[in-house]
Design a protein around this motif. Structure first.
Motif, PDB file in Angstrom:
ATOM      1  N   ALA A 116      12.863 -14.350  18.689  1.00 45.62           N
ATOM      2  CA  ALA A 116      11.457 -14.022  18.444  1.00 45.62           C
ATOM      3  C   ALA A 116      11.304 -13.208  17.154  1.00 45.62           C
ATOM      4  O   ALA A 116      10.390 -13.451  16.348  1.00 45.62           O
ATOM      5  N   LEU A 117      12.206 -12.242  16.945  1.00 47.78           N
ATOM      6  CA  LEU A 117      12.163 -11.449  15.720  1.00 47.78           C
ATOM      7  C   LEU A 117      12.384 -12.321  14.491  1.00 47.78           C
ATOM      8  O   LEU A 117      11.706 -12.184  13.467  1.00 47.78           O
ATOM      9  N   THR A 133      11.123 -13.931   9.575  1.00 52.18           N
ATOM     10  CA  THR A 133      11.785 -14.764   8.562  1.00 52.18           C
ATOM     11  C   THR A 133      11.181 -16.158   8.475  1.00 52.18           C
ATOM     12  O   THR A 133      11.520 -16.915   7.569  1.00 52.18           O
ATOM     13  N   GLY A 134      10.334 -16.515   9.422  1.00 53.14           N
ATOM     14  CA  GLY A 134       9.727 -17.843   9.401  1.00 53.14           C
ATOM     15  C   GLY A 134      10.626 -18.935   9.935  1.00 53.14           C
ATOM     16  O   GLY A 134      10.264 -20.111   9.908  1.00 53.14           O
ATOM     17  N   VAL A 135      11.816 -18.581  10.419  1.00 55.97           N
ATOM     18  CA  VAL A 135      12.743 -19.571  10.968  1.00 55.97           C
ATOM     19  C   VAL A 135      12.474 -19.701  12.463  1.00 55.97           C
ATOM     20  O   VAL A 135      12.660 -18.753  13.211  1.00 55.97           O
ATOM     21  N   SER A 136      12.025 -20.869  12.906  1.00 55.53           N
ATOM     22  CA  SER A 136      11.656 -21.067  14.297  1.00 55.53           C
ATOM     23  C   SER A 136      12.354 -22.280  14.890  1.00 55.53           C
ATOM     24  O   SER A 136      12.386 -23.349  14.264  1.00 55.53           O
ATOM     25  N   PRO A 137      12.913 -22.139  16.105  1.00 50.75           N
ATOM     26  CA  PRO A 137      13.576 -23.269  16.761  1.00 50.75           C
ATOM     27  C   PRO A 137      12.605 -24.292  17.334  1.00 50.75           C
ATOM     28  O   PRO A 137      13.014 -25.192  18.064  1.00 50.75           O
ATOM     29  N   LYS A 138      11.314 -24.188  17.016  1.00 56.01           N
ATOM     30  CA  LYS A 138      10.357 -25.185  17.487  1.00 56.01           C
ATOM     31  C   LYS A 138      10.451 -26.487  16.695  1.00 56.01           C
ATOM     32  O   LYS A 138       9.817 -27.471  17.039  1.00 56.01           O
ATOM     33  N   ASP A 139      11.236 -26.471  15.637  1.00 58.71           N
ATOM     34  CA  ASP A 139      11.506 -27.669  14.847  1.00 58.71           C
ATOM     35  C   ASP A 139      12.837 -28.251  15.317  1.00 58.71           C
ATOM     36  O   ASP A 139      13.812 -27.525  15.477  1.00 58.71           O
ATOM     37  N   ARG A 146      17.445  -7.176   5.789  1.00 60.37           N
ATOM     38  CA  ARG A 146      16.470  -6.361   5.066  1.00 60.37           C
ATOM     39  C   ARG A 146      15.058  -6.895   5.283  1.00 60.37           C
ATOM     40  O   ARG A 146      14.103  -6.124   5.478  1.00 60.37           O
ATOM     41  N   LEU A 147      14.904  -8.201   5.274  1.00 64.10           N
ATOM     42  CA  LEU A 147      13.593  -8.823   5.470  1.00 64.10           C
ATOM     43  C   LEU A 147      13.038  -8.505   6.857  1.00 64.10           C
ATOM     44  O   LEU A 147      11.863  -8.136   6.999  1.00 64.10           O
ATOM     45  N   ILE A 148      13.881  -8.624   7.875  1.00 67.26           N
ATOM     46  CA  ILE A 148      13.445  -8.327   9.250  1.00 67.26           C
ATOM     47  C   ILE A 148      13.115  -6.848   9.398  1.00 67.26           C
ATOM     48  O   ILE A 148      12.086  -6.474   9.995  1.00 67.26           O
ATOM     49  N   SER A 149      13.968  -5.978   8.843  1.00 66.20           N
ATOM     50  CA  SER A 149      13.731  -4.533   8.953  1.00 66.20           C
ATOM     51  C   SER A 149      12.416  -4.140   8.291  1.00 66.20           C
ATOM     52  O   SER A 149      11.634  -3.354   8.844  1.00 66.20           O
ATOM     53  N   ARG A 150      12.150  -4.703   7.096  1.00 68.83           N
ATOM     54  CA  ARG A 150      10.910  -4.386   6.395  1.00 68.83           C
ATOM     55  C   ARG A 150       9.699  -4.869   7.175  1.00 68.83           C
ATOM     56  O   ARG A 150       8.684  -4.165   7.283  1.00 68.83           O
ATOM     57  N   GLY A 151       9.816  -6.064   7.776  1.00 70.79           N
ATOM     58  CA  GLY A 151       8.705  -6.582   8.565  1.00 70.79           C
ATOM     59  C   GLY A 151       8.428  -5.740   9.790  1.00 70.79           C
ATOM     60  O   GLY A 151       7.259  -5.483  10.136  1.00 70.79           O
ATOM     61  N   LYS A 209       6.687  -2.509   8.729  1.00 77.68           N
ATOM     62  CA  LYS A 209       5.271  -2.769   8.430  1.00 77.68           C
ATOM     63  C   LYS A 209       4.451  -2.894   9.699  1.00 77.68           C
ATOM     64  O   LYS A 209       3.332  -2.374   9.782  1.00 77.68           O
ATOM     65  N   ASP A 210       4.989  -3.596  10.686  1.00 78.43           N
ATOM     66  CA  ASP A 210       4.260  -3.775  11.940  1.00 78.43           C
ATOM     67  C   ASP A 210       4.062  -2.455  12.678  1.00 78.43           C
ATOM     68  O   ASP A 210       3.064  -2.261  13.383  1.00 78.43           O
ATOM     69  N   ILE A 211       5.043  -1.549  12.539  1.00 81.02           N
ATOM     70  CA  ILE A 211       4.927  -0.262  13.212  1.00 81.02           C
ATOM     71  C   ILE A 211       3.772   0.548  12.634  1.00 81.02           C
ATOM     72  O   ILE A 211       2.964   1.135  13.365  1.00 81.02           O
ATOM     73  N   PHE A 212       3.671   0.583  11.306  1.00 81.97           N
ATOM     74  CA  PHE A 212       2.647   1.411  10.660  1.00 81.97           C
ATOM     75  C   PHE A 212       1.321   0.685  10.452  1.00 81.97           C
ATOM     76  O   PHE A 212       0.279   1.322  10.314  1.00 81.97           O
ATOM     77  N   SER A 213       1.390  -0.647  10.408  1.00 77.42           N
ATOM     78  CA  SER A 213       0.163  -1.427  10.249  1.00 77.42           C
ATOM     79  C   SER A 213       0.315  -2.711  11.060  1.00 77.42           C
ATOM     80  O   SER A 213       0.770  -3.732  10.528  1.00 77.42           O
ATOM     81  N   PRO A 214       0.001  -2.655  12.362  1.00 82.55           N
ATOM     82  CA  PRO A 214       0.245  -3.794  13.254  1.00 82.55           C
ATOM     83  C   PRO A 214      -0.292  -5.109  12.698  1.00 82.55           C
ATOM     84  O   PRO A 214      -1.433  -5.190  12.248  1.00 82.55           O
ATOM     85  N   GLY A 215       0.568  -6.106  12.689  1.00 81.48           N
ATOM     86  CA  GLY A 215       0.185  -7.437  12.231  1.00 81.48           C
ATOM     87  C   GLY A 215       0.496  -7.715  10.780  1.00 81.48           C
ATOM     88  O   GLY A 215       0.455  -8.870  10.333  1.00 81.48           O
ATOM     89  N   SER A 216       0.830  -6.663  10.005  1.00 85.22           N
ATOM     90  CA  SER A 216       1.041  -6.854   8.567  1.00 85.22           C
ATOM     91  C   SER A 216       2.468  -7.290   8.229  1.00 85.22           C
ATOM     92  O   SER A 216       2.733  -7.687   7.094  1.00 85.22           O
ATOM     93  N   GLY A 217       3.369  -7.207   9.198  1.00 85.94           N
ATOM     94  CA  GLY A 217       4.767  -7.509   8.889  1.00 85.94           C
ATOM     95  C   GLY A 217       5.150  -8.959   9.073  1.00 85.94           C
ATOM     96  O   GLY A 217       6.256  -9.360   8.711  1.00 85.94           O
TER      97      GLY A 217
END
Length: 687
Positions: free
Chosen positions: A32-33, A38-44, A658-663, A666-674
């Protein structure tokens, strides 16, 4: 001591259900993370089955180590160490490492000749048609079934011996938790799970190593282990070993096991979709690197583990129990801490569990239970996704619904995982009730599977491979293997053929040699006499367009983070790029194949000939110094392997971390922005 008293039955259910569900939940959250940040989803479907063919070499190497670490890796390697001494760990590790090293050549040819295939069977079908496809599918699925049965049998036998848990329950519960995270996360989730399992595996192996050779009150040093093994050699000398010693590579039965091990494991690597799956999932430019790293790193696991617990089980028979009336192992009043094991107990792989329980009591038994469960579940996940791919692309799409939509393919992939999880449990129960142990199945697999090894390798790599020759080689070799095995069993056992008599070294050796030898000779000879002239155009065309788009999108997203670029990812640009993908440059891939061939052949010669055969011929019984070098080299190799498949994957994935950590921040301080936004989705319509 009875291992059934070491841990309560609840501990068995706790490990199998509790840890299984914990890892399932952990992997579901990780998936889920990954999808969010990262935009990588097993739905494909491409991502589900092949991780978009974009996985870096460290994680692939870790996945190879994990997939190749079965229950048999830990249990059977310790069993042969218990039987044959220090030659057992070498022949087990070397005899099962070279296949992965040599597979690097097939992986390079896969990227060159069929870069977008989902399974090796798709290549067979594209080159040789339906008849060959169906015949080799039987061999492929039989390989998966036997490997899975060994996983379940070995895992359930150990859980039962340590906790008294129902074997039947273990057979079905072991695949249950695994199926959950495979269905949710697909191939990438499987590889991430492989990584976490491999990390824990190395930590526990090193714990046992330093306990046995450094801190244990019973052994505690290399010199003490040498002394105890020397004592046991006097009490019960090893038949066929130089001086009857456990401290020599001059072991006749150890060498025979090495040949059986070598042949059988060729079948279970070259015909197991799990290993092709990792080659398919890897980046073309680093596939060879991944397999060479993975093969060399894996060597340390059975070698270090069995040199530790396998030999410890032997040594404990010369260590006095608390109630022993004598300290002298040769005395009639001597009572050992661990009595000699029966052949049935050895075949079930119990020396390791008994040694762990004797060494550390409940904590040792619990540690072994955890490491075995992780090994079993990790290899199980590899088998589930492998068989799911075969059922989806080689059965459903090819024969049932050739025009299947993306969602239909994905649903079939999920169903394939669940179906084979049930089949694994049923197969384990069947083998358990008919009295077939993990050890018997391990030495038998080459008899029925070995004949297809050479034909499959020729199909992928050699333009002159003849269809009729390779099919007949596989079928005639299979028949020759069965006949040689049964005839030898009958001849050596007064015409008595049963599970016990058919499991001997010479019986299995005859069947293994006949199977792989006849298959290789027929397929090669006919191909040389009536050579084909195939250009691999039809295999390179397999799934070309859709798979190319999937992989290039994934690569571009990764590049945007790692190199701070924002490429123009439109459908047209992706499809154009797919046609000139630099990683599929034939010149580069041919160079990779030549490097793989040189490296794997040299390493194979070193592991199978240059090191063991001179030592076998020398008939040397090692002194304390020689044995110390043997053990220390194993420990150093284990540390280097841990660095290669535990630390290196973290380094190469630093951009994604790094990409996941930054996202997340962002979500912690501004929900939905990460939440990750693909570069193409932020472009203006007219651009």
């Amino acid at each position: 001591m009875s291992t059934s008293e070491v841990l309560p039955q609840g501990a068995g259910y706790g490990v199998v259900i509790g840890i299984g569900l914990f890892f399932s939940a952990f992997m579901v959250c990780l998936t889920a993370l990954q999808a969010r940040y990262t935009g990588v989803s097993p739905k494909d479907s491409e991502e589900f089955s092949s991780a978009s063919r974009s996985v870096k070499p460290g994680l692939i190497a870790s996945g190879i180590v994990s997939a190749w670490t079965w229950a048999a890796t830990l249990l059977q390697s310790s069993a042969v160490a218990y039987r044959y001494g220090i030659s057992g760990p070498w022949w087990y590790a070397a005899g099962a490492t070279v296949q992965v090293l040599l597979f690097a050549q097939l992986a390079a040819k896969l990227k060159l000749n069929a870069p977008y295939a989902h399974t090796w069977l798709e290549i067979v079908a594209a080159r040789w048609g339906t008849t060959a496809h169906l015949i080799f599918m039987v061999f492929g699925l039989a390989t998966n079934l036997i490997v899975s049965s060994m996983l379940v049998l070995g895992g359930s036998a150990t859980v039962t011996s340590l906790t008294g848990m129902s074997t039947i329950a273990a057979c079905f519960l072991i695949p249950l938790g695994v199926a959950i995270y495979v269905v949710v996360g697909g191939m990438r989730s499987t590889l991430l799970c492989d990584y976490t399992h491999t990390t824990v595996l190395f930590a526990i192996i090193l714990t046992f190593v330093f306990t046995v050779y450094a801190t244990s009150d019973y052994i505690g040093s290399i010199s003490r282990m040498h002394y105890l093994l020397s004592e046991v050699s006097q009490i019960s000398p090893v038949v066929g070993n130089a001086g009857g010693s456990y401290l020599t590579l001059r072991s006749q039965n150890g060498l025979i096991f090495g040949v059986i091990n070598l042949i059988g494991n060729f079948a279970t690597v070259f015909q197991d979709q799990a290993y092709w799956q990792r080659a398919i999932a890897s980046r073309p430019s680093t596939t060879v690197k991944a397999y060479l790293i993975g093969g060399l790193a894996w060597f340390a696991i059975p070698f270090a583990f069995s040199t530790t617990l396998g030999l410890a089980a032997v040594a404990f028979s010369a260590v006095p129990a608390a109630n022993s009336l004598s300290q002298d192992p040769l005395s009639s009043s001597f009572i050992p801490m661990l009595a000699p094991l029966s052949q049935d107990a050895i075949s079930e792989g119990l020396p390791a569990s008994l040694a762990a329980a004797t060494l550390l009591g409940k904590s040792g038994a619990a540690a072994l239970l955890v490491v075995l469960f992780l090994a079993v579940t990790s290899a199980t996940s590899a088998e589930l996704i492998a068989v799911s791919s075969i059922l989806t692309y080689d059965v459903y799409v090819r024969y049932i619904n050739p025009k299947a939509t993306e969602q239909q393919i994905l649903r079939m992939s999920h169903a394939g995982v669940v179906i084979f999880a049930l089949v694994m449990g049923i197969a384990g129960v069947i083998f358990y009730y008919i009295g077939v142990s993990m050890g018997w199945l391990y030495t038998f697999m080459g008899v029925i599977l070995g004949s297809a090894v050479c034909p499959i390798a020729l199909c992928i790599t050699w333009k002159k491979a003849n269809k009729a020759g390779c099919i007949s080689g596989a079928l005639v070799g299979f028949s020759a293997g069965i006949i040689a095995w049964l005839v030898t069993t009958s001849t050596l056992n007064q015409k008595v053929i049963n599970v016990t008599t058919s499991g001997g070294n010479y019986e299995m050796l005859a069947g293994n040699l006949a199977s792989i030898g006849v298959g290789a000779i027929i397929s090669t000879a006919i191909s040389l006499i009536w050579p084909d002239d195939y250009d691999f155009a039809s295999t390179r065309a397999i799934n070309g367009h859709s798979a190319a788009i999937s992989r290039n999108v994934n690569d571009d997203l990764e590049e945007s983070e790692d190199e701070k670029k924002v490429p123009d990812v439109t459908v047209s640009s992706v499809s154009n790029e797919a046609q000139i993908d630099p990683e599929l440059d034939p010149v580069g891939l041919n160079k990779a194949f030549k490097f793989a061939a040189r490296a794997s052949i040299i390493l194979t010669l070193v592991l199978l000939i240059l090191i063991p055969l001179p030592l076998f011929g020398a008939q040397t019984v090692y002194s304390v110094t020689g044995f110390s070098v043997w053990v220390i080299v194993g420990i150093i190799w284990t540390f280097m392997s841990a660095f290669a498949v535990v630390l290196y994957p973290l380094w190469e994935s630093r951009a994604a971390i790094r990409l996941i950590s930054r996202g997340m921040i962002k979500d912690i301080f501004s929900p939905g922005s990460g939440k990750f936004v693909a570069p193409s989705s932020i472009k203006e319509p007219g651009e």
